[in-house]
Design an enzyme around this catalytic site. Structure first.
Site, short mmCIF file in Angstrom:
data_model
loop_
_atom_site.label_atom_id
_atom_site.label_comp_id
_atom_site.label_asym_id
_atom_site.label_seq_id
_atom_site.Cartn_x
_atom_site.Cartn_y
_atom_site.Cartn_z
N GLN A 238 41.81 -43.36 16.68
CA GLN A 238 43.24 -43.26 16.92
C GLN A 238 43.75 -41.87 16.50
O GLN A 238 43.03 -41.10 15.86
CB GLN A 238 43.99 -44.34 16.13
N HIS A 268 56.82 -55.53 4.42
CA HIS A 268 55.64 -55.85 3.62
C HIS A 268 55.91 -56.93 2.59
O HIS A 268 55.03 -57.75 2.30
CB HIS A 268 55.09 -54.57 2.98
N ASP A 292 47.34 -48.54 5.31
CA ASP A 292 48.29 -47.71 4.56
C ASP A 292 48.48 -48.18 3.12
O ASP A 292 49.12 -47.50 2.32
CB ASP A 292 49.66 -47.70 5.27
N ASP A 312 39.72 -52.30 6.94
CA ASP A 312 40.43 -51.48 7.93
C ASP A 312 39.40 -50.65 8.67
O ASP A 312 38.49 -50.07 8.06
CB ASP A 312 41.46 -50.58 7.25
N ASP A 346 34.98 -52.94 11.59
CA ASP A 346 35.67 -53.80 12.54
C ASP A 346 35.86 -55.16 11.88
O ASP A 346 34.88 -55.82 11.49
CB ASP A 346 34.83 -53.92 13.81
N ASP A 364 47.39 -57.81 8.86
CA ASP A 364 48.40 -56.76 9.11
C ASP A 364 47.89 -55.78 10.16
O ASP A 364 47.77 -54.58 9.91
CB ASP A 364 48.72 -56.04 7.80
#
Length: 428
Positions: A238, A268, A292, A312, A346, A364
């Protein structure tokens, strides 16, 4: 020797032609979303234009075949080379004509690419190449060039060079073919000197663009996002951009806003606290996505939590929010907490392989806007996730908006119920 030069040029021009098609599809998907629609329409327009170009090639006189081939290489190198930069700038600074410009560029490039192979075949035929050998060798190298780019583009070029710099690179390759053809066939060409000057001018312009690609992207993103860019990177997965306006930091992934530091706490807190307030006995928590660290920050507020695993996909994301002071401040250095284990993988694959169990899970992920993300909102995924959460545990799932995306919201709810979960939909 001259035949080999022409055959090798087919390999290069085929590579360049497919590269421009992929760049246009990727750029429009990045800016407009709906990758299936963008790639389908661009491929259709491009192939149609190639047919038009192949038809137009018959109007080139035999004595002008090599000269026109060189002219086309210079034109496709220039237009294809600047296409990514031009598309990005036009969208960033004047979004209205973007679609028109996109399809005009795709058609122009496709038409010129469609003329290349017929002209090369005519040049070879003029050199007494047997027809069966001519067709087989030209098409072989044409398809090999396409294969090479189809592998290099997603694995090397797009993640490491970016779309804009990749465009300039292939533009220079087209011009390189023109210059080499000029040199090898200089005795047969009319106006060779003029073509050499044009080739040098185009090559210089593309080389400058290649060197200045980062500045162009930064300038375009500034126009697109509006605020000062404090961090940006392109990863294999990305494009990450962090902007600042006064005390407001914003994260954009592939041009889509993920959070504003001024109000992200609302999202959040609502994602995490309903679950953990209901589970005062919880010790082990799984966070899927959330690179994040902001959901993680809320999880770590609970003293009863002994272990948190964050999964993540993108290591650049978790690394940035661990090491950059202004970002680590947002998540209160959550990734440095000894209770936290970060896994860059993944999530679907990791859940299949792990044997760990958790008392609660926080999901999330970005909105399911692509098929790649859609698998993370599927029945098989939720079924595997359920197997890793305690029978009396809870799962919170980011589910878009019931107002702005009601179909997606209630589809996610139905998907969770399909695997046997009891749901309590809520929204801010």
């Amino acid at each position: 020797m001259t035949k080999r030069i022409l055959i090798l040029s087919v390999f290069v021009v085929a590579s360049c032609g497919l590269a421009y098609e992929l760049i246009a599809g990727a750029m429009s998907s990045y800016l407009l979303g709906d990758s299936i629609l963008q790639f389908s329409t661009i491929i259709g327009c491009y192939l149609f234009a190639m047919g038009v170009g192949a038809h137009l090639s018959k109007y080139v006189a035999d004595k002008d075949v090599l000269g026109r081939f060189i002219d086309i290489e210079l034109a496709v190198g220039l237009i294809g080379g600047v296409s990514a930069a031009l598309l990005f700038m036009s969208y960033a600074w004047m979004a209205a004509p973007f679609r028109t410009l996109l399809y005009v560029l795709v058609f122009m490039i496709g038409a010129m690419v469609g003329m290349e192979v017929p002209l090369v075949m005519r040049a070879l035929n003029a050199r007494d190449t047997a027809f069966n050998e001519l067709v087989s060798r030209v098409l072989t190298f044409d398809y090999l060039g396409a294969l090479a780019v189809s592998l290099l583009f997603p694995l090397v070029l797009s993640p490491h060079l970016g779309l804009v710099r990749t465009g300039f690179l292939f533009g220079m390759l087209n011009v390189g073919v023109a210059m080499w053809t000029l040199y090898v066939f200089r005795a047969e060409l009319v106006d060779g000197g003029g073509r050499v000057l044009r080739a040098c001018a185009v090559m210089f312009a593309l080389a400058v663009g290649f060197i200045q690609s980062d500045r162009m992207v930064e300038w375009g993103e500034h126009g697109l996002l509006g605020d000062e860019i404090v961090y940006s990177t392109t990863t294999p997965y990305q494009r990450l951009v962090i902007t600042r306006w006064k005390d407001d930091l914003r994260l954009y992934i592939n041009g889509n806003l993920q959070f504003s530091s001024r109000d992200e706490y609302r999202y959040h807190e609502a994602l995490v606290h309903p679950v953990l307030e209901a589970l005062p006995w919880a010790r082990r928590v799984l966070v899927l996505g959330g690179g994040d660290g902001l959901a993680l920050r809320e999880v770590l507020r609970y003293p009863n939590i002994e272990h948190v695993t964050v999964v993540d996909l993108d290591p650049a994301m978790t690394q940035a929010f661990t090491t950059r002071p202004e970002l680590a401040k947002l998540n209160k250095a959550a990734f440095s907490d000894p209770r936290v284990n970060v896994v860059n993988a993944d999530a679907a694959v990791w859940l299949q392989d792990t044997k760990e169990m958790f008392d609660a899970a926080i999901v999330d992920f970005p909105d399911p806007s692509t098929f790649g993300l859609g698998k993370l909102y599927s029945v098989p995924f939720y079924g595997v996730l359920k197997n890793h959460v305690a029978a009396n545990g809870l799962v919170a799932v980011q589910s878009t908006s019931p107002f702005f995306a009601p179909n997606a919201y209630w589809t996610i709810d139905a998907t969770l119920r399909e695997v046997g979960m009891k749901t309590w939909p809520y929204h801010l």
